[in-house]
Write a protein that holds these residues in place. Structure first.
Motif, PDB file in Angstrom:
ATOM      1  N   ASP A 181       0.838  -1.201   0.000  1.00  0.00           N
ATOM      2  CA  ASP A 181       0.000   0.000   0.000  1.00  0.00           C
ATOM      3  C   ASP A 181       0.870   1.246   0.000  1.00  0.00           C
ATOM      4  N   SER A 182       1.987   1.181   0.719  1.00  0.00           N
ATOM      5  CA  SER A 182       2.936   2.287   0.766  1.00  0.00           C
ATOM      6  C   SER A 182       4.337   1.717   0.556  1.00  0.00           C
ATOM      7  N   ARG A 183       4.915   2.044  -0.562  1.00  0.00           N
ATOM      8  CA  ARG A 183       6.266   1.562  -0.882  1.00  0.00           C
ATOM      9  C   ARG A 183       7.251   1.996   0.209  1.00  0.00           C
ATOM     10  N   ASP A 184       7.176   3.235   0.636  1.00  0.00           N
ATOM     11  CA  ASP A 184       8.092   3.755   1.648  1.00  0.00           C
ATOM     12  C   ASP A 184       7.935   3.021   2.981  1.00  0.00           C
ATOM     13  N   LEU A 185       6.683   2.765   3.373  1.00  0.00           N
ATOM     14  CA  LEU A 185       6.450   2.042   4.626  1.00  0.00           C
ATOM     15  C   LEU A 185       6.994   0.618   4.521  1.00  0.00           C
ATOM     16  N   ALA A 186       6.753  -0.040   3.389  1.00  0.00           N
ATOM     17  CA  ALA A 186       7.248  -1.410   3.208  1.00  0.00           C
ATOM     18  C   ALA A 186       8.774  -1.445   3.261  1.00  0.00           C
ATOM     19  N   LEU A 187       9.428  -0.487   2.645  1.00  0.00           N
ATOM     20  CA  LEU A 187      10.893  -0.430   2.703  1.00  0.00           C
ATOM     21  C   LEU A 187      11.371  -0.238   4.137  1.00  0.00           C
ATOM     22  N   THR A 188      10.692   0.624   4.882  1.00  0.00           N
ATOM     23  CA  THR A 188      11.049   0.845   6.286  1.00  0.00           C
ATOM     24  C   THR A 188      10.849  -0.432   7.095  1.00  0.00           C
ATOM     25  N   GLU A 189       9.730  -1.129   6.854  1.00  0.00           N
ATOM     26  CA  GLU A 189       9.467  -2.398   7.567  1.00  0.00           C
ATOM     27  C   GLU A 189      10.547  -3.423   7.248  1.00  0.00           C
ATOM     28  N   TRP A 190      10.937  -3.523   5.988  1.00  0.00           N
ATOM     29  CA  TRP A 190      11.992  -4.471   5.613  1.00  0.00           C
ATOM     30  C   TRP A 190      13.312  -4.110   6.282  1.00  0.00           C
ATOM     31  N   GLN A 191      13.600  -2.827   6.375  1.00  0.00           N
ATOM     32  CA  GLN A 191      14.870  -2.401   6.977  1.00  0.00           C
ATOM     33  C   GLN A 191      14.880  -2.611   8.486  1.00  0.00           C
ATOM     34  N   THR A 192      13.763  -2.372   9.142  1.00  0.00           N
ATOM     35  CA  THR A 192      13.735  -2.448  10.604  1.00  0.00           C
ATOM     36  C   THR A 192      13.322  -3.813  11.144  1.00  0.00           C
ATOM     37  N   ALA A 193      12.417  -4.493  10.460  1.00  0.00           N
ATOM     38  CA  ALA A 193      11.901  -5.761  10.982  1.00  0.00           C
ATOM     39  C   ALA A 193      12.120  -6.943  10.035  1.00  0.00           C
ATOM     40  N   THR A 194      12.668  -6.729   8.876  1.00  0.00           N
ATOM     41  CA  THR A 194      12.917  -7.717   7.805  1.00  0.00           C
ATOM     42  C   THR A 194      11.640  -8.284   7.183  1.00  0.00           C
ATOM     43  N   VAL A 195      10.460  -7.845   7.638  1.00  0.00           N
ATOM     44  CA  VAL A 195       9.182  -8.328   7.107  1.00  0.00           C
ATOM     45  C   VAL A 195       8.294  -7.112   6.821  1.00  0.00           C
ATOM     46  N   ALA A 196       7.679  -7.106   5.636  1.00  0.00           N
ATOM     47  CA  ALA A 196       6.772  -6.015   5.266  1.00  0.00           C
ATOM     48  C   ALA A 196       5.406  -6.586   4.915  1.00  0.00           C
ATOM     49  N   LEU A 197       4.353  -5.860   5.273  1.00  0.00           N
ATOM     50  CA  LEU A 197       3.001  -6.283   4.910  1.00  0.00           C
ATOM     51  C   LEU A 197       2.724  -5.917   3.457  1.00  0.00           C
ATOM     52  N   LEU A 198       2.376  -6.935   2.673  1.00  0.00           N
ATOM     53  CA  LEU A 198       2.050  -6.746   1.265  1.00  0.00           C
ATOM     54  C   LEU A 198       0.632  -7.238   1.014  1.00  0.00           C
ATOM     55  N   ARG A 199      -0.042  -6.588   0.079  1.00  0.00           N
ATOM     56  CA  ARG A 199      -1.427  -6.946  -0.258  1.00  0.00           C
ATOM     57  C   ARG A 199      -1.420  -8.057  -1.315  1.00  0.00           C
ATOM     58  N   LEU A 200      -2.147  -9.109  -1.028  1.00  0.00           N
ATOM     59  CA  LEU A 200      -2.269 -10.217  -1.976  1.00  0.00           C
ATOM     60  C   LEU A 200      -3.447  -9.983  -2.918  1.00  0.00           C
ATOM     61  N   GLY A 201      -3.424 -10.695  -4.035  1.00  0.00           N
ATOM     62  CA  GLY A 201      -4.551 -10.668  -4.957  1.00  0.00           C
ATOM     63  C   GLY A 201      -4.409  -9.717  -6.125  1.00  0.00           C
ATOM     64  N   LEU A 238      -0.128  -9.986   3.866  1.00  0.00           N
ATOM     65  CA  LEU A 238       0.797 -11.026   4.306  1.00  0.00           C
ATOM     66  C   LEU A 238       2.147 -10.396   4.614  1.00  0.00           C
ATOM     67  N   GLY A 239       2.718 -10.781   5.750  1.00  0.00           N
ATOM     68  CA  GLY A 239       4.073 -10.355   6.074  1.00  0.00           C
ATOM     69  C   GLY A 239       5.057 -11.147   5.244  1.00  0.00           C
ATOM     70  N   VAL A 240       5.770 -10.461   4.359  1.00  0.00           N
ATOM     71  CA  VAL A 240       6.700 -11.094   3.424  1.00  0.00           C
ATOM     72  C   VAL A 240       8.120 -10.641   3.771  1.00  0.00           C
ATOM     73  N   PRO A 241       9.049 -11.595   3.892  1.00  0.00           N
ATOM     74  CA  PRO A 241      10.411 -11.208   4.239  1.00  0.00           C
ATOM     75  C   PRO A 241      11.120 -10.467   3.103  1.00  0.00           C
ATOM     76  N   ARG A 242      12.101  -9.665   3.482  1.00  0.00           N
ATOM     77  CA  ARG A 242      12.962  -9.012   2.501  1.00  0.00           C
ATOM     78  C   ARG A 242      13.634 -10.116   1.677  1.00  0.00           C
ATOM     79  N   THR A 243      13.870  -9.865   0.422  1.00  0.00           N
ATOM     80  CA  THR A 243      14.330 -10.923  -0.489  1.00  0.00           C
ATOM     81  C   THR A 243      15.708 -11.481  -0.160  1.00  0.00           C
ATOM     82  N   ASP A 244      16.481 -10.794   0.647  1.00  0.00           N
ATOM     83  CA  ASP A 244      17.812 -11.297   0.985  1.00  0.00           C
ATOM     84  C   ASP A 244      17.858 -12.016   2.334  1.00  0.00           C
TER      85      ASP A 244
END
Length: 186
Positions: free
Chosen positions: A35-55, A133-139
């Motif tokens: 929903d928010s690219r910036d928020l997802a990047l922050t989540e990946w950087q701080t928690a390694t998991v970002a919420l992404l919308r499925l479907g 869904l909480g999806v891990p950073r690709t690395d």
């Protein structure tokens, strides 16, 4: 092979992508589901998991750990990873906190008969529209780094598992668990 073998001067392009390049491309593609690219990047950087919308770009099949381990006949992480990579030929991550594996699949997967008739209820579920869904950073592939990590990494943008292969995996695991339960009851 030398560096010169990796460069085509006529095309002006590198002929081989690195694993890092593919991971960045896959991550950029996954971000389109945020929903928010910036928020997802922050989540990946701080928690390694970002919420992404499925479907929209992809869906996911959530499979109980016991089903996967029964299907592949092991719970050894390296062996599970190898078998899933060969069988599914697409991205899979594990969430150690809830004991599930998540297989990324095409959006249309939820419209298949096995998901519409709830054949795998209690063993696996196809998650689609209106699901986050909480999806891990690709690395992130090390379970010591994050509770949620890739078991089979994405190879690039749009890399998804075959719904047929996912159904084979879930059917095999479910049937084995049902046979074991029937033997335990006797």
């Amino acid at each position: 092979m030398t560096d010169l073998d990796l460069y085509d001067p006529d095309a002006g392009e590198v002929l081989v992508e690195t694993a890092r390049d593919r991971a960045i491309s896959a991550q950029t593609w996954l971000l389109a589901a945020a929903d928010s690219r910036d928020l997802a990047l922050t989540e990946w950087q701080t928690a390694t998991v970002a919420l992404l919308r499925l479907g929209g770009l992809f869906s996911a099949v959530r499979i109980r750990r016991a089903v996967v381990h029964a299907a592949v006949e092991t719970d050894d992480p390296e062996l599970v990873s190898g078998v899933l990579a060969n069988l599914l030929d697409g991205p899979v991550f594990a969430d150690q906190a809830n004991g599930n594996y998540y297989v990324l699949v095409p959006v249309s997967t939820g419209q298949r008969a096995e998901w519409l008739d709830r054949r795998f209820e209690g063993h696996a579920e196809c998650l689609g529209r209106a699901t986050f869904l909480g999806v891990p950073r690709t690395d992130v592939a090390d379970p010591e780094v994050s509770f949620c990590h890739w078991v089979v990494p994405m190879h690039g943008p749009g890399d998804l598992c075959s719904p047929d292969n996912v159904a084979v995996l879930v059917t095999a695991g479910r049937n084995k668990l049902l046979r074991e339960t029937a033997l335990d009851v006797r």
